[in-house]
Design a protein around this motif. Structure first.
Motif, mmCIF file in Angstrom:
data_model
loop_
_atom_site.group_PDB
_atom_site.id
_atom_site.type_symbol
_atom_site.label_atom_id
_atom_site.label_comp_id
_atom_site.label_asym_id
_atom_site.label_seq_id
_atom_site.Cartn_x
_atom_site.Cartn_y
_atom_site.Cartn_z
ATOM 1 N N TYR A 122 -6.513 2.548 11.400
ATOM 2 C CA TYR A 122 -6.467 3.737 10.548
ATOM 3 C C TYR A 122 -7.807 4.473 10.501
ATOM 4 O O TYR A 122 -7.867 5.624 10.057
ATOM 5 N N SER A 123 -8.882 3.825 10.948
ATOM 6 C CA SER A 123 -10.193 4.478 10.975
ATOM 7 C C SER A 123 -10.340 5.414 12.166
ATOM 8 O O SER A 123 -11.262 6.246 12.199
ATOM 9 N N GLN A 130 -1.484 7.704 7.331
ATOM 10 C CA GLN A 130 -1.072 6.792 8.405
ATOM 11 C C GLN A 130 -0.200 5.656 7.895
ATOM 12 O O GLN A 130 0.641 5.133 8.630
ATOM 13 N N ILE A 131 -0.382 5.259 6.651
ATOM 14 C CA ILE A 131 0.511 4.254 6.056
ATOM 15 C C ILE A 131 1.928 4.804 5.989
ATOM 16 O O ILE A 131 2.901 4.141 6.376
ATOM 17 N N ARG A 166 -5.428 -3.289 10.512
ATOM 18 C CA ARG A 166 -4.906 -2.006 10.027
ATOM 19 C C ARG A 166 -6.042 -1.040 9.679
ATOM 20 O O ARG A 166 -5.963 0.154 9.983
ATOM 21 N N CYS A 167 -7.084 -1.554 9.037
ATOM 22 C CA CYS A 167 -8.218 -0.682 8.694
ATOM 23 C C CYS A 167 -8.881 -0.130 9.953
ATOM 24 O O CYS A 167 -9.313 1.027 9.984
ATOM 25 N N THR A 172 0.809 -1.228 0.000
ATOM 26 C CA THR A 172 0.000 0.000 0.000
ATOM 27 C C THR A 172 0.842 1.278 0.000
ATOM 28 O O THR A 172 0.314 2.348 -0.318
ATOM 29 N N VAL A 229 -11.363 9.924 4.307
ATOM 30 C CA VAL A 229 -10.882 8.607 4.740
ATOM 31 C C VAL A 229 -9.678 8.133 3.937
ATOM 32 O O VAL A 229 -8.683 7.657 4.511
ATOM 33 N N PHE A 259 -6.040 7.433 5.545
ATOM 34 C CA PHE A 259 -5.400 6.120 5.504
ATOM 35 C C PHE A 259 -4.000 6.233 4.904
ATOM 36 O O PHE A 259 -3.037 5.645 5.412
#
Length: 344
Positions: free
Chosen positions: A245-246, A268-269, A241-242, A133, A261, A265
């Motif tokens: 990251y939410s 944060q990645i 992870r989702c 990602t 969103v 995301f």
């Protein structure tokens, strides 16, 4: 234990100092108004997501263990996952606590080598997900945040990830060479240990050989016959992870900011990659200032950057320390283990 608390204090001081610095330069009347009008249900939802992430992590560990023929309850694997958060908070970078999880899994009648393969398997799924990602996140942020220093941090973080993956793959592919390398290093330093330690070193090398073989067997089993467990573990990693990251979009929503969103995301990645660099205990300081740069594209006013970073760090870092402390009191019988983990 004194050393453990010293690193914990250093980690918290770095984090507090960084956040205070950000608040001093960003807080104004707009910030105060946003805090007074914050949506409490958003904060509760963010806390619920953090708790849910612990359960998903425990479920991932459970699936990995089951694929090696070890059935451990979800409650136990979740306890093990949460316990490691306290150690992770004081070890360099954001990636810590692995040694403690191996130790606790071994206490549940899993050979150390196989317990290591479970923990490494978790990290491999994490690393592959981030590496896959990261290019997408970089594309989204391309040109948004200028600066050569930030580019260097990202490149260094990816290099650390790729290097660790390379070493692990080589260890699975050529375990005998890993053992040979360890034997070589020990024999080369034998003169510094003295003759009285020869028997102890021989016993240590024998144990190392056994554990490398167990690790090799466990990880190869995961990649071959334990594919279902690895598949479920990968799915859990994506959900984990989702979930984490939410939390940021929900914080932004609570501050009456557009959640965005996808961008959140992506930010944060990239921040995860930066935090992998072993610079400070628990990535303190690195996380706060990295977040302030990346999150700045998500808030409408610079006055909200400091409070956004504070809320995010409180929910994803301070909460981990609190939860890890409470669960550790129940799970950890040998407190000296945390001290030895920090020393290593």
């Amino acid at each position: 234990m004194n050393r453990f608390f010293k690193w914990l204090v250093i980690s918290l001081l770095l984090s507090f100092t960084s956040i205070v610095f950000l608040l001093v330069f960003t807080v104004d009347t707009t910030t105060i108004d946003s805090i007074l009008n914050i949506k409490k249900e958003a904060i509760l939802a963010a806390i619920a997501l953090q708790v849910f992430s612990y359960i998903v992590w425990g479920l991932r560990t459970k699936f990995m263990c089951q694929s090696l023929g070890h059935d451990i309850s979800l409650l136990k694997t979740t306890e093990i996952a949460i316990s490691s958060l306290l150690v992770a908070a004081v070890t360099p970078s954001s990636a810590g606590g692995e040694a403690l999880r191996v130790h606790l899994l071994s206490k549940n009648e899993i050979p150390i080598g196989q317990a290591t393969s479970v923990v490494i398997g978790e990290r491999l799924t994490d690393a592959f997900l981030i590496l896959v990602t990261a290019p997408i996140a970089l594309y989204i942020f391309r040109g948004v945040i200028p600066g050569e220093n930030f580019d260097i941090l990202l490149i260094t973080g990816e290099a650390v990830l790729l290097s660790a993956l390379g070493i692990l793959i080589y260890a699975v592919w050529k375990p005998h060479r890993i053992k040979r390398m360890i034997h070589f290093l020990v024999h080369r330093t034998r003169r510094f240990h003295g003759r009285k330690t020869d028997e102890a070193l021989a016993h240590l090398l024998k144990k190392v050989d056994t554990e490398v073989d167990d690790f090799h067997f466990g990880l190869r089993y995961l990649l071959r016959k334990g594919r279902r467990g690895l598949l479920y573990g990968t799915i859990c990693t994506i959900i984990y992870r989702c979930t984490l990251y939410s939390i940021l979009p929900i914080i932004l929503s609570g501050l009456n900011q557009p959640p965005e969103v996808v961008v959140a995301f992506a930010a944060q990645i990239l921040l995860t990659i930066v935090m992998i660099i072993p610079a400070t205990p628990g990535a303190s300081g690195v996380a706060e200032f990295g977040a302030s740069s990346l999150f700045s594209v998500l808030v409408a006013s610079p006055a909200l950057i400091g409070i956004t970073v504070l809320a995010w760090r409180a929910l994803t870092y301070y909460t981990n320390i609190i939860a890890g402390s409470f669960v550790s009191l129940k799970v950890l019988k040998d407190a000296d283990f945390m001290s030895s983990s920090v020393e290593k």
